[in-house]
Design a protein around this motif. Structure first.
Motif, short mmCIF file in Angstrom:
data_model
loop_
_atom_site.label_atom_id
_atom_site.label_comp_id
_atom_site.label_asym_id
_atom_site.label_seq_id
_atom_site.Cartn_x
_atom_site.Cartn_y
_atom_site.Cartn_z
N ILE A 1 0.83 -1.20 0.00
CA ILE A 1 0.00 0.00 0.00
C ILE A 1 0.87 1.25 0.00
N GLY A 2 1.95 1.23 0.78
CA GLY A 2 2.86 2.37 0.78
C GLY A 2 3.48 2.60 -0.58
N SER A 3 3.91 1.53 -1.24
CA SER A 3 4.50 1.66 -2.59
C SER A 3 3.50 2.24 -3.57
N THR A 4 2.23 1.87 -3.41
CA THR A 4 1.20 2.39 -4.30
C THR A 4 0.96 3.87 -4.04
N CYS A 5 1.00 4.28 -2.78
CA CYS A 5 0.82 5.70 -2.44
C CYS A 5 1.97 6.56 -2.95
N GLU A 6 3.16 6.01 -2.95
CA GLU A 6 4.34 6.80 -3.31
C GLU A 6 4.33 7.15 -4.81
N PRO A 7 4.86 8.33 -5.17
CA PRO A 7 4.97 8.69 -6.58
C PRO A 7 6.07 7.89 -7.26
N PRO A 8 6.17 7.93 -8.59
CA PRO A 8 7.25 7.23 -9.28
C PRO A 8 8.61 7.75 -8.81
N PRO A 9 9.67 6.95 -8.99
CA PRO A 9 11.00 7.38 -8.56
C PRO A 9 11.40 8.72 -9.16
N THR A 10 11.99 9.56 -8.36
CA THR A 10 12.46 10.86 -8.79
C THR A 10 13.92 10.76 -9.23
N MET A 11 14.46 11.88 -9.73
CA MET A 11 15.88 11.90 -10.09
C MET A 11 16.74 11.59 -8.88
N GLU A 12 16.31 12.06 -7.69
CA GLU A 12 17.05 11.76 -6.46
C GLU A 12 17.07 10.26 -6.19
N SER A 13 15.95 9.59 -6.45
CA SER A 13 15.91 8.13 -6.28
C SER A 13 16.90 7.45 -7.22
#
Length: 388
Positions: free
Chosen positions: A260-272
């Motif tokens: 559920i947390g992964s679904t809430c999170e936005p796609p990976p950013t440049m920082e990721s």
């Protein structure tokens, strides 16, 4: 709700609205008790404040007779062991971890940490530079906490696993305090730095997801060992300040929170992307590979294993080099399975292998005077703060 979570929350709410609500609400929360402690310490001489932290972690309540009441209350509260803690029940998980430490650490570095940094927690670490600039040191610190919490007695009040877990909580609270004042932090988009949501997500990943990823490398545990492993991490998560309503009680709960947390999170950013690739390229240095050619070869091997475990979709989002991973995990499982059979046939070989694995764990973990320091950061940016 922080704006970065709007789209993900809508998807997650369609699966489990109650947990999605708790997760996004926790992106606006830090650690109220530890944050209040940091605010109190700011009102006192830094030398005194640092002394109280060190004595609070290392000593007993009498060591804080000269500390403010709020400081004494914080450590008195954290000294109280929750009724659900069964220290004898930690032992099967400890044995299982050290019996398979090489595979657990491999899964931790090549998958679990990478998946963690694909969330918005990457913004905190990127701004501070505590991964980008100090990747080798930070990875060794993560490894050390793994070693210590899974040593028998490591989560006793006098154990280093207990002390390191509390240290992590206080360092996070201090960095949260510093980032909240930093102009680079976008609270409206990202919520609270090192939020309660991210602490819950991280510990769910380090426990339930780590078991899942280790199984992909051929680690097999009994039900008793899996339950014990989760309880070790549950207590460590409690010590690190994860709120009760997001503190998992089982492997299934941890995996569901991760989903559920992964679904809430936005796609990976440049920082990721920067953090994930920096972590993989730091791993050969942690393992002692300093010659450029051997470092590149090991990094490429880790990329292959990591891609096989986290999947092509996430690997592509993180800008991994393209490669065919067919058969990668099967070969690792075959190798691990064959070794286990050999060690059952020849127990002396197994004993030597476990001793070698433990020595390797010590080598890739941060030990020494600096590693045990309880000094709190004085600056949000690591380059201004020196080593922690």
């Amino acid at each position: 709700m922080p704006t970065a979570y709007l789209e993900g929350y809508a998807r997650a709410a369609g699966v489990d609205r109650a947990l999605a609500d708790r997760y996004v609400a926790a992106t606006r929360i830090g650690d109220p008790e530890a944050d209040a402690l940091m605010a109190e310490l700011q009102r006192h001489n830094p030398v005194d404040a640092q002394s109280w932290i060190a004595r609070g972690i290392e000593g007993d309540p009498s060591a804080l007779d000269d500390a403010p009441e709020s400081v004494r209350a914080f450590f008195a509260d954290i000294d109280a062991t929750p009724p659900w803690v069964d220290r004898a029940g930690f032992l099967p998980g400890c044995r299982a971890f050290h019996r398979n430490s090489e595979m657990f650490v491999g899964a931790f570095v090549a998958a679990v940490l990478i998946e963690g940094f694909s969330t918005l927690i990457s913004q905190s670490f990127s701004i501070t530079g505590r991964i980008v600039d100090q990747g080798v040191r930070r990875l060794k610190q993560n490894n050390r906490q793994l070693v210590e919490i899974f040593l028998p007695g490591g989560l006793d009040r006098t154990g280093d696993g207990w002390k390191l877990s509390v240290r992590v909580r206080l360092v996070h609270a201090r960095i949260r305090q510093l980032l909240a004042q930093d102009p680079e932090w976008d609270e409206s988009a990202w919520g609270t730095p090192l939020s309660a949501a991210h602490m819950a997500y991280a510990t769910a990943s380090f426990s339930g997801l780590l078991l899942k990823r280790a199984a992909m490398l051929g680690v097999t545990l009994s039900d008793e060992e899996r339950t014990s492993f989760m309880q070790v991490w549950r207590y460590s998560a409690h010590l690190m300040g994860v709120p009760h309503d997001l503190l998992f009680t089982s492997e299934d709960e941890a995996l569901w929170l991760h989903r559920i947390g992964s679904t809430c999170e936005p796609p990976p950013t440049m920082e990721s992307i920067i953090l994930a690739n920096g972590l993989i390229n730091s791993a050969p240095l942690v393992a002692g590979f300093t010659e450029p050619k051997s470092r590149r070869a090991l990094a490429r091997k880790i990329y292959r294993i990591s891609r096989a475990m986290i999947g092509d979709d996430l690997a592509d989002q993180l800008n991994y080099p393209p490669m065919n991973t067919r058969g990668t995990l099967a070969l690792l499982r075959l190798k691990n399975g064959a070794e286990q059979v050999l060690y059952r046939i020849a127990p002396s070989l197994g004993a030597r292998r476990r001793a070698s694995q433990f020595q390797t764990m010590l080598t890739v973990s941060l030990y020494g005077e600096q590693g045990a320091s309880y000094r709190l950061p004085q600056h949000a940016h690591a380059e201004k703060d020196g080593l922690l």
